[in-house]
Structure formats: structure tokens, C-alpha cells
Design a protein around this motif. Structure first.
Motif, mmCIF file in Angstrom:
data_model
loop_
_atom_site.group_PDB
_atom_site.id
_atom_site.type_symbol
_atom_site.label_atom_id
_atom_site.label_comp_id
_atom_site.label_asym_id
_atom_site.label_seq_id
_atom_site.Cartn_x
_atom_site.Cartn_y
_atom_site.Cartn_z
ATOM 1 N N ILE A 146 0.840 -1.201 0.000
ATOM 2 C CA ILE A 146 0.000 0.000 0.000
ATOM 3 C C ILE A 146 0.873 1.249 0.000
ATOM 4 O O ILE A 146 0.602 2.209 -0.726
ATOM 5 N N LEU A 149 2.101 1.716 -3.467
ATOM 6 C CA LEU A 149 1.073 2.263 -4.358
ATOM 7 C C LEU A 149 0.923 3.767 -4.160
ATOM 8 O O LEU A 149 0.833 4.528 -5.126
ATOM 9 N N ILE A 150 0.917 4.192 -2.880
ATOM 10 C CA ILE A 150 0.731 5.617 -2.615
ATOM 11 C C ILE A 150 1.904 6.422 -3.171
ATOM 12 O O ILE A 150 1.714 7.407 -3.885
ATOM 13 N N ARG A 153 2.140 6.726 -6.910
ATOM 14 C CA ARG A 153 1.160 7.641 -7.495
ATOM 15 C C ARG A 153 1.609 9.097 -7.360
ATOM 16 O O ARG A 153 1.079 9.972 -8.034
#
Lengths: 299, 315
Positions: A146, A149-150, A153
Motif C-alpha cells: 500500500i 502504491l501511494i 502515485r
């Protein structure tokens, strides 16, 4: 052993002989001590060779429309072709290069940062240590994927940014392990002696603490190389990793999911490549751990 | 112990607050206007401005933070910017799906991980040990999304079979369909933690088997079975149980991919979509939830260790 008879070594060869077994002999001893580690090393050497010589080894260029689309394995295309008629075999070979590049660079970066932060934190102790540890705790509170992913981005999708992101995510785990080792290293008498002699903190850190943390860092990074390969593949699978036209094992597997008609080979071979690579790094990491640093055994 | 507990709980609270700050900041640093992303490029500037105002995105950042964090404290997780759905009610709808996936996964992990770890330790350096160790190291290397992809493609190509992927069915209403939906993803998800548990059980058991009291137990004529079951396993299981707790952090991440592949609309798939689409309220609240789960499990492990081993409390 070819031990020299001369009491004082005069030439470089004589000096070398005095230093004990050479690299080859030591490698053999290591292989005997940890045969699985040797197998892992073999896998990795093979992979490195494939990565280095991929332009020579691959029968077709990346993104070359080489044959009919969606073919199974054949003599001309050992792994078959994808929906654009690209040779999957060549893509897997070029993928090795990308995977290796991402994992090595991100792990070297992430481990170095972890080594610096962990050594500093453990050596300094006190408030600085507490503050750094809380920051690391906060990062570890995010499940790794996670966090990946953050951060991914936040940045533009590019090869360089994928490397940075994976490197950042592995810092806290590294820093934590190194810090606890540095904490006990600090209590050694030689550190006290150096302090008494007036050595600066920076000198003690770089001359004594960090060099002593190196074996741990090496063991950690070998296993992390496998983790980094999986991380890159996962990101690419989710469409957030290495952007096209770079070939990536993860994005090929993802492409196989949506291919019509179904194309098993496009998923099978890249996945096999990931598995063997990660397996190689894990075996090597386990072997190195047993040989280099008994403290980490079973961790 | 009370002192230690209070200190640890306060620390966990502090870390969670840090997490909330970090995730809030990171979401706002992401490039691109979330409203534009959600409304599409055909939206008029007036409409985007109205939407931004409605979502409170024009307020100063600290005000936005306080509003969001205040909501969390009253269990109001905010509203999704995409469809105005309440995140709290969506969370309630999706939680059982992720929970079931996790429950299945942990069941496989324990069911296979511990016994095979024991076998590996007892038959140390013999064929069964090598098989278990090799399987474990292989299981750690295989990417779950690859297995999942093959598991979806191959049966379809060979027998035209596809698992029911439309929507998650309740285990109480359609138990068989439910099993077909949750069985394969949970098995795949359990491979990595299963391997870790196997390896750890093995090394922990070997450690205990070397101790004097095990030698005593053997010397007084207890059978191997009794020695292992009654003495060794009980003493080596504590680190294993704690590691199982810590594995949940990895599983929360893994479920993001697996839920997306198997079309299980749980929290993992929700987080992924929210991060992709910059749905602030959803992403922030859910990432904070995963952080809270991890911090809570760590806290539980620390407290358990502190309770069991007084030396840790005073360290």
C-alpha cells in the motif's frame, strides 16, 4: 597449500599466499557449507549473464513484430508470441535486464540509506534515536504494498521512479535491524577507547560502526533483492510499474489476463522467470546468512 | 506491567496519529486535480469548481485535515468523491468479504504451516525436512498474482470453467459458491505466510529440542511424541503465534492484488481503486484503517511478550 618458505614475503605473490585461501578456495568451502546457497548463486550468475548480454541473446528486438500473433511455443518462437506477434522469449530476456536493474539499484539505495540511518540512530541513542525510530515505525505501519502504491502515485511513471519508490519502502525495515545491531556495537570497549582518544562521532560512525554493520547489510540486501523483484513485478502487474515500451515480466502477466483468445504462455514464462530469480536470491540470501552472520540465523 | 502497557498504548496512539498525518499529506501531494479525474475531461470549469467547493477541497489544508480526523473519531469516515457513498457504510459492506478472505488465509496458514514445520524439525536433515524446506522457499518465491492468473486462465482454456466472479456470495446463503469464490484466492494468499510459519516453527522447535529439560524428559523415558507435543511444541509456539499476527500486515497488502484479480469487492480492491482515482476520503480512511490494524497487532504482540517475559518490560 603452496606456502612460501621465505620468512618475510617480498613479492606480491608471496604476500598473497600468506593471506590464506584464495577466492576460489573460499568459494568452494562456502559451497560445501551451503550447497543450496551455491545453487542460488548459480541462478543469479546466469540471470546476470542474461541481463548483460540480452541484446545478443534475444533473437528479436524489443517491440519487434516478429511473427504471427498469439502463437504457442515453436522452434522459431520457443515461448510463443503475444497479441502483437512479439517474441515472448525475447521479452523475457529483456525483462531480466529491467528486473535486475530495478532490484539492484533500489536495494543498493535503500540498504545504504537504511545502513546510514540505522547506524546513526543506534550509535547516537537518546532523543535522536527515539525520533528516528518513531518515523520508521510510522512507515512500517503501512503495509508495504500500500505504501508502494501511494508513493508511486506521487511520481510520474518511469523506470527511475519505480527504483526510487522501492528503495524508499525498504529503508525502515533495514534501518531497524541495523539500528539494533549498532546499539550493541556501541557498547564495545573499542568505541569507548576511540571516544577517549578524541575521535569525532562522524569518524567513529564511518570508521568503526558502519564497517561492522556491513555483513548484516549484505545479508539483508541479498534477500531484499528477491523482494524488490517481486515488488517491481507486482507494481507492473497493477499497471503502475515500469512503463511501456520497457518489457516487464509483471506487465506481461497482466497482459495475458486480458488477452483474447487466452494466451497461457504470455503469463507462464514471465512468471517462471520471476519465480526462479526470486528463488535464486532467497537461496543465496539463506546461504550467505548461514556463512556470514550467524546472528541472523532463523530470522 | 501497567506502566509498560500505558507506555505502549500511548506510543501506538502517537504512531497512528503520525500515520494519519502522513497519509493525508501524501494524498494531497499526488499530482492531478482529483475533481477533474473524477468528473472526466468533458466537465465544464464551473462544474469542477462547484464540485471542489462541495467536497470542501477549497478549504485550507489544516481545516480539511481537522474535518477528516474529527470524523474518524466519531466513526464517520467521510464520503466518496466518486459516487457520494458514505465510506462508513461501504466499509461495513466490504469488511465481511476481506475478513472472510483473511480468515480462510490464516486457517490454511496454521493448518499447514505448523504441522509441516514440526515434521521438518523432527525429521531434521532427512528427506521430509528437505521437501518441506524446499517447498517453503519456493512458496516464498512464487508471485501470488502469477498463480492467480494461471488459475483463472488454465481451467478456462482446458475445460471452459470460470469461477463465479460476478459478486461475492454470502457463506450462509450459498456456501458452495462462496467456497468456490474464496477458496482459491485464500489458498494463494496463504502461501507466503505458510512458508514463513513453517520455517519459523522448524527453527523454534529445533532451538527448544536442544535444551536440558527436553533431554531430561527423554531421559525419564517419555516417548518422542509426548516430548514433542507436551514439552517442546508448547514452548516453541509463542514466537510462531506472534509471527502469524504480524503476517497480517503483508496479507493486507497482498489482498489488494488478489481481491482485484478475483473480483472480490473487499477493502483491498477498494483501497486500490481509491488510490488510483485520488478518492481522498476513501483512500485516507482505509489506509489509516490498515495502519491501525498493523499497529494494533504489533501492540498486542509487544504486550504479550512483555507479559510473558518481564525482561522486556524494563528494557
Amino acid at each position: 597449500m603452496a606456502q612460501t618458505a621465505a620468512p618475510v614475503p617480498r613479492t606480491a605473490t608471496e604476500l598473497r599466499a600468506l593471506r590464506g585461501p584464495g577466492v576460489r578456495r573460499r568459494a568452494v568451502r562456502m559451497a560445501r557449507k551451503s550447497p543450496m546457497g551455491a545453487v542460488g548463486l548459480l541462478f543469479i550468475l546466469l540471470l546476470v549473464a542474461v541481463g548483460l548480454f540480452s541484446p545478443v541473446l534475444a533473437p528479436h528486438a524489443v517491440n519487434e513484430f516478429a511473427g504471427l500473433p498469439n502463437q504457442g511455443p515453436s522452434v522459431g518462437f520457443p515461448f510463443g508470441t503475444d497479441k502483437f506477434g512479439q517474441d515472448i522469449f525475447s521479452r523475457v530476456i529483456f525483462g531480466a535486464r529491467i528486473s535486475l536493474e530495478v532490484s539492484v539499484l533500489s536495494v543498493v539505495g535503500g540498504t545504504s540509506m537504511g545502513l546510514l540511518i540505522g547506524s546513526f540512530s543506534g550509535y547516537k541513542g537518546g532523543r535522536v534515536d527515539t525520533l528516528i525510530q518513531r518515523v520508521m515505525d510510522t512507515m512500517i505501519a503501512f503495509p508495504a504494498l500500500i505504501l508502494l502504491l501511494i508513493i508511486v502515485r506521487l511520481l510520474e511513471p518511469s523506470l527511475r521512479n519505480v527504483i526510487i519508490v522501492i528503495g524508499v519502502v525498504i529503508i525502515p525495515g533495514n534501518a531497524r535491524v541495523i539500528r539494533s545491531a549498532a546499539l550493541s556495537e556501541r557498547n564495545n570497549q573499542y568505541v569507548e577507547a576511540a571516544q577517549a582518544l578524541g575521535a569525532s562521532d562522524l569518524r567513529i560512525l564511518f570508521r568503526h560502526i558502519i564497517p561492522n554493520m556491513m555483513p548484516i547489510a549484505i545479508v539483508l540486501s541479498t534477500t531484499l533483492l528477491g523482494t524488490a523483484i517481486l515488488a517491481e513485478a507486482s507494481l507492473s502487474f497493477l499497471g503502475l510499474g515500469v512503463p511501456p515500451p520497457n518489457p516487464s515480466w509483471g506487465s506481461d502477466i497482466s497482459a495475458a489476463r486480458t488477452a483474447f483468445p487466452l494466451n497461457v504462455w504470455l503469463a507462464f514464462f514471465p512468471g517462471l522467470a520471476i519465480t526462479l530469480t526470486v528463488l535464486g536470491f532467497n537461496l543465496l540470501g539463506d546461504g550467505l546468512r548461514d556463512v556470514l552472520d550467524p546472528r541472523l540465523r532463523g530470522s | 506491567m501497567l506502566n509498560y502497557t500505558i507506555r505502549r498504548v500511548a506510543m501506538a496512539g502517537l504512531i497512528l496519529w503520525f500515520v494519519s498525518l502522513v497519509v493525508f499529506t501524501l494524498m494531497r501531494l499526488m499530482p492531478g486535480d482529483p475533481t477533474l479525474l473524477q468528473q472526466g475531461i468533458s466537465a465544464t470549469p464551473e462544474r469542477i469548481a462547484a464540485e471542489r467547493a462541495a467536497q470542501g477541497l477549497d478549504d485550507p489544508i489544516p481545516v480539511q485535515y481537522v474535518r477528516w480526523f474529527g470524523g474518524i473519531l466519531t466513526l464517520d469516515l467521510g464520503r466518496s468523491a466518486l459516487n457520494q457513498a458514505s465510506v462508513t457504510s461501504e466499509f461495513k459492506r466490504r469488511f465481511p468479504i476481506s475478513f472472510e478472505l483473511m480468515a480462510f488465509t490464516l486457517t490454511w496458514t496454521v493448518l499447514f504451516g505448523i504441522p509441516f514445520g514440526v515434521i521438518s524439525a523432527v525429521k531434521r536433515n532427512r528427506a521430509p525436512d528437505y521437501v518441506v524446506r524446499l517447498t517453503a522457499i519456493l512458496a516464498l518465491a512464487i508471485p501470488g498474482f502469477w498463480l492467480a492468473t494461471l488459475l483463472l486462465i488454465l481451467p478456462q482454456q482446458w475445460w471452459g470453467y470460470a469461477p463465479p466472479l460476478d459478486r461475492a456470495r454470502s457463506v450462509f446463503e450459498e456456501p458452495l459458491t462462496n467456497l468456490r469464490q474464496f477458496g482459491p484466492p485464500s489458498l494463494i494468499l496463504s502461501f507466503a505466510p505458510m512458508a514463513s510459519v513453517m520455517r519459523l516453527t522448524r527453527s523454534a522447535l529445533l532451538e527448544v529440542l536442544r535444551t536440558d529439560y527436553i533431554r531430561t524428559a527423554r531421559a525419564k523415558g517419555l516417548s518422542d511424541r509426548a516430548v514433542i507435543m507436551n514439552h517442546a511444541l508448547k514452548n516453541s509456539i509463542i514466537p510462531v503465534v506472534t509471527v502469524i499476527g504480524l503476517q497480517v500486515a503483508g496479507l493486507l497488502g497482498g489482498s489488494v492484488i488478489i481481491e482485484s484479480i478475483f473480483n472480490l469487492n473487499g477493502l483491498g480492491a477498494y483501497i486500490f481503486q481509491a488510490i488510483l482515482q485520488k478518492d481522498f476520503a476513501v483512500a485516507q480512511s482505509l489506509v489509516l484503517y490498515t495502519g491501525a490494524t498493523v499497529v494494533f497487532l504489533n501492540l498486542a504482540v509487544d504486550l504479550a511478550y512483555g507479559y510473558l517475559d518481564p525482561r522486556i518490560r524494563y528494557a
